[in-house]
Every structure is written in structure tokens, then in C-alpha cells.
Design an enzyme around this catalytic site. Structure first.
Site, mmCIF file in Angstrom:
data_model
loop_
_atom_site.group_PDB
_atom_site.id
_atom_site.type_symbol
_atom_site.label_atom_id
_atom_site.label_comp_id
_atom_site.label_asym_id
_atom_site.label_seq_id
_atom_site.Cartn_x
_atom_site.Cartn_y
_atom_site.Cartn_z
ATOM 1 N N LYS A 41 -9.251 8.552 2.791
ATOM 2 C CA LYS A 41 -9.808 7.216 2.566
ATOM 3 C C LYS A 41 -11.270 7.119 3.007
ATOM 4 C CE LYS A 41 -5.620 4.343 2.549
ATOM 5 N NZ LYS A 41 -4.537 5.287 2.845
ATOM 6 N N HIS A 87 -2.255 7.944 6.512
ATOM 7 C CA HIS A 87 -2.559 6.659 5.877
ATOM 8 C C HIS A 87 -3.996 6.275 6.249
ATOM 9 C CE1 HIS A 87 -1.781 2.879 3.950
ATOM 10 N NE2 HIS A 87 -1.938 2.180 5.059
ATOM 11 N N GLU A 119 -0.770 5.097 14.070
ATOM 12 C CA GLU A 119 -0.323 6.221 13.242
ATOM 13 C C GLU A 119 -0.515 7.546 13.973
ATOM 14 O OE1 GLU A 119 -0.808 8.193 8.792
ATOM 15 O OE2 GLU A 119 -2.328 6.793 9.514
ATOM 16 N N PHE A 121 1.509 -3.742 3.854
ATOM 17 C CA PHE A 121 1.805 -5.080 4.332
ATOM 18 C C PHE A 121 3.278 -5.389 4.069
ATOM 19 C CE2 PHE A 121 -2.626 -7.325 4.113
ATOM 20 C CZ PHE A 121 -3.049 -6.543 5.163
ATOM 21 N N CYS A 178 0.806 -1.223 0.000
ATOM 22 C CA CYS A 178 0.000 0.000 0.000
ATOM 23 C C CYS A 178 0.839 1.272 0.000
ATOM 24 C CB CYS A 178 -0.955 -0.010 1.191
ATOM 25 S SG CYS A 178 -2.045 -1.445 1.190
ATOM 26 N N HIS A 196 -9.821 2.259 0.352
ATOM 27 C CA HIS A 196 -8.377 1.990 0.322
ATOM 28 C C HIS A 196 -7.988 1.388 -1.027
ATOM 29 C CE1 HIS A 196 -4.384 1.271 1.339
ATOM 30 N NE2 HIS A 196 -4.499 0.486 2.394
#
Length: 406
Positions: free
Chosen positions: A331, A302, A313, A395, A162, A336
């Protein structure tokens, strides 16, 4: 230390918020709800997604679209807009060997690969399309784009999950800094709304199960969030050195002044519980730009809407940037888009700096009490954005941070 700045001279966007920069920007400012039940996911445990509305390759001027996976279609349409926005005419380069392409993706042509695998199992190998690999490989959006615009410079396809789109922009800036290219077409593209990807993320319990009210399912930083909504799209920017942009009288949206990357080295799917890798990336970007955390006025987080990511975060932002920067996640609108997310969000961060307007976090109603940052929600917030930070985490524990100034 003197930071190198890469000028952003063009932007192209194809996202669930629309096709084109203006439509995207207005819908993000309005916190438009885009998630809905998806017919292609019917019968799966989670059947909601954020799709690009009404996308038509033909109407977008893309001929022979059947030869391209959907993710490559997104990339080419977004790149054409970015180049036109920058005032470049593809194929009319002064030196095409000085034009580079860097398009990241986490999944590549997954829809093509899934469809052809079904054909292999149901009809046999003789019926598998010869175009399976030219459509399905991770590098094909970059390769097809280079062909489309006649760019003979380096052509790369970074894959950092991502963070892929953000990694592409960071790598593009490095190409300019080291003199490898004069113009870099950089960004990310993804089309992962497929049965396999939706089923896999659902099995991992990463997706929101708010299927009764899908339009509110993507709710970053909200106390009732329960996962992300799968999205799709592409974000592409045209990068040039400030000197190159000045020499041709180009308008600039802003400058990429800092780039940081890191690995959590912790777990393949879960973020480090203290956000150690994310913090390393943000601090590296700050050091690269020769600025301090307190200089950052906006963070495009994010912000996936997952229980773990948002709290971790926010802790990193609080520690490294401080309590005064405005924070939001786009988002809530786009869902996403995986490998495209970082490039799309870097574009939104650049637009926020350019317009002096911070977009709100859609669907955020009751912030998680554990999150102690200045969240922007309900309405856009006007004000000077001297420096914006765009975070992207993937990931594998792969992290990228970009700093953008007007």
C-alpha cells in the site's frame, strides 16, 4: 488433514502502479511513489489519492465503456488479462456452466451513484439515467464480467469492506474444493476516489493529511504515518484445481493453500485492540492449510499506514507467525484500494512466491518503535518464499487471510 490447493493460472492487475502484471510488479519492486493531488478532490480537506495512471477503457479494448462504472471497467480489463495469461479463450469454454465469477467490492459504482444523485437534486428525477442501477450496484462488476466472458457458472459479489477481494479468492477456492466449478475468475475491484468517499474518510480522520508532500503520504509501519491514501483499481486471478491445470498443461504462479475468515465483533471502524479477530483469521488459514506459523516466510500485510492498524497487525504477525518472516505492505505504492486491496495484494504475494523476491514497503523510512517484525523496506529482498500470507481487514471487523505457496 489434507489441504486443498487452488492453482493460480493467471493474474490481471489494474492499480496505481500501472495496468498489467509486469508494469505493476516492476513498480512495486521499485517502491514507486504514486500518490498525488487529485483534481476531482480539489477544495476538500484531503485532496490526495492514488489513481490508476492513464487508464483508458478504449485503449484497453473495452467497447461501450460508458455503460460501465469505473470499478467495473477495472474489473473487466484485469480479468481479460488474467484469462489471457492463463491461456483461456473467453467464450470458447468446454463447459461454460463450470466457469464461475466472484468479484468483490466494498463500494461498487459509487461515482455513478454520486453523479446521478447530484442530477436528481439539481435537475429532477426525469433526468436521472436509467443506467444508474445497472452501473452502480455492488454486483455489477461480477455480472458484467460474466457477460463479457460468457461464464454461466455461479456469479457472486462478496462485500466485506476492505477484505472483499480476498474474500472473493477464498470463496473461489471453496468452489473448486467442493466441485461447484472447474475455473473461477476471482478478485476485487474498486473506484472510490470520489468527493463523498474522500470527505467521509477525511471526517473520520482515516486519511493522511500529508498534502504538502502527497507522494510520501502512504507510509505503512513508519513512525510518522498519519493515515491511508485513497486508491483504486482491480486485481483478478484465475483459479483452477491442480488436476484441471495439469490436464491442460497450464503454467501456475502458485497455489492458494489456506483461507481463513473471522469477525472482530468489536467496533464498526476500529480494529480489536489486541487484534483478536485478525488473529482468528490467520490461525484459521494456517489450520486450513495444515501448516504452522513458522512455515510462513513472507507476509503481505494489510498495512494501511494508519496509526492503530499497523501496530495491531504487527502484534498479530509476531504472535502467530513469529519474528523470522519478512513483512511488507504494498500500500506504500498503491494506496488503499479498499475492496480491491485484498485481491491485488494476494496477486503480489503470489508473485513474490513465484519470483522468490519480496517487495519493499514504499516510503517507510523510520519504523515505528512499537513494531517488532522483520520489515522489508528501501530495497526488495531475494529469497525463497515457501509460503506467503496475505492479510485483509475491513470496516465492520471483517477479516480474511490467504496462504499462498509457489
Amino acid at each position: 488433514m489434507t489441504s486443498f490447493a487452488a492453482a493460480i493460472t493467471g493474474i490481471g492487475l489494474v492499480t496505481p502502479a500501472g495496468t498489467g502484471v509486469e508494469e505493476n510488479w516492476q513498480n512495486v519492486l521499485k517502491a514507486k511513489k504514486t500518490a498525488a493531488r487529485d483534481p476531482e478532490l480539489t477544495g476538500l480537506p484531503v485532496d490526495i489519492a492514488c489513481r490508476v495512471p492513464g487508464f483508458s477503457p478504449a485503449r484497453s479494448g473495452l467497447r461501450n465503456a460508458w455503460q460501465f462504472d469505473r470499478y467495473a471497467q477495472f474489473a473487466i480489463v484485469a480479468a481479460r488479462e488474467a484469462l489471457a495469461d492463463a491461456g483461456h479463450q473467453p467464450g470458447a469454454w468446454a463447459d461454460s456452466a463450470r466457469v464461475a465469477v466472484v468479484i468483490g467490492s466494498g463500494a461498487g459504482g459509487t461515482a455513478t451513484l454520486e453523479a446521478q444523485h447530484r442530477i436528481l437534486l439539481e435537475e429532477g428525477p426525469s433526468e436521472v439515467s436509467a443506467l444508474t442501477l445497472p452501473m452502480g450496484l455492488l454486483n455489477m462488476a461480477a455480472g458484467q464480467l460474466a457477460i463479457d466472458v460468457g461464464a454461466n457458472g455461479p456469479c457472486l459479489a462478496p462485500c466485506s469492506a476492505c477484505a472483499s477481494g480476498a474474500s472473493a479468492i477464498g470463496i473461489g477456492r471453496e468452489m473448486l474444493r467442493t466441485g461447484v466449478a472447474d475455473i473461477v475468475i476471482a478478485g476485487g475491484a474498486e473506484a472510490p476516489v470520489t468527493p463523498l468517499y474522500a470527505s467521509t474518510f477525511a471526517r473520520m480522520r482515516a486519511l493522511s493529511r500529508r498534502t504538502d508532500t502527497p507522494e510520501t503520504a502512504s507510509r505503512p509501519f513508519d513512525g510518522t504515518r498519519d493515515g491511508f491514501v485513497l486508491g483504486e483499481g482491480a486485481g483478478v486471478v484465475v483459479l483452477e484445481s491442480e488436476e484441471h491445470a495439469r490436464a491442460r498443461g497450464a503454467r501456475t504462479y502458485g497455489k492458494v493453500i489456506g483461507y481463513g475468515a473471522s469477525a472482530d465483533a468489536h467496533h464498526v471502524t476500529s480494529p480489536h485492540p489486541e487484534g483478536r479477530g485478525a488473529e482468528l483469521a490467520v490461525r484459521a488459514a494456517l489450520a486450513d492449510a495444515a501448516v504452522s506459523g513458522s512455515d510462513v516466510r513472507y507476509v503481505n500485510a494489510h498495512g494501511t499506514s494508519t496509526p492503530l492498524n499497523d501496530v495491531i497487525e504487527a502484534g498479530v504477525i509476531r504472535r502467530v507467525i513469529g519474528p523470522d518472516a519478512a513483512v511488507s505492505s504494498t500500500k506504500g505504492v498503491t494506496g488503499h484500494p479498499l475492496g480491491a486491496a485484498g485481491a491485488i495484494e494476494a496477486a503480489f504475494a503470489a508473485l513474490a512466491a513465484y519470483h522468490g523476491l519480496v517487495p519493499p514497503t514504499a516510503n517507510l523510512e523510520d519504523p515505528d518503535s512499537r513494531i517488532d517484525v522483520d520489515l522489508v523496506y528501501k530495497e526488495p529482498r531475494a529469497g525463497s518464499v515457501d509460503i506467503a500470507l496475505s492479510n485483509s481487514f475491513g470496516f465492520g471487523g471483517q477479516n480474511t487471510a490467504l496462504l499462498i505457496a509457489p
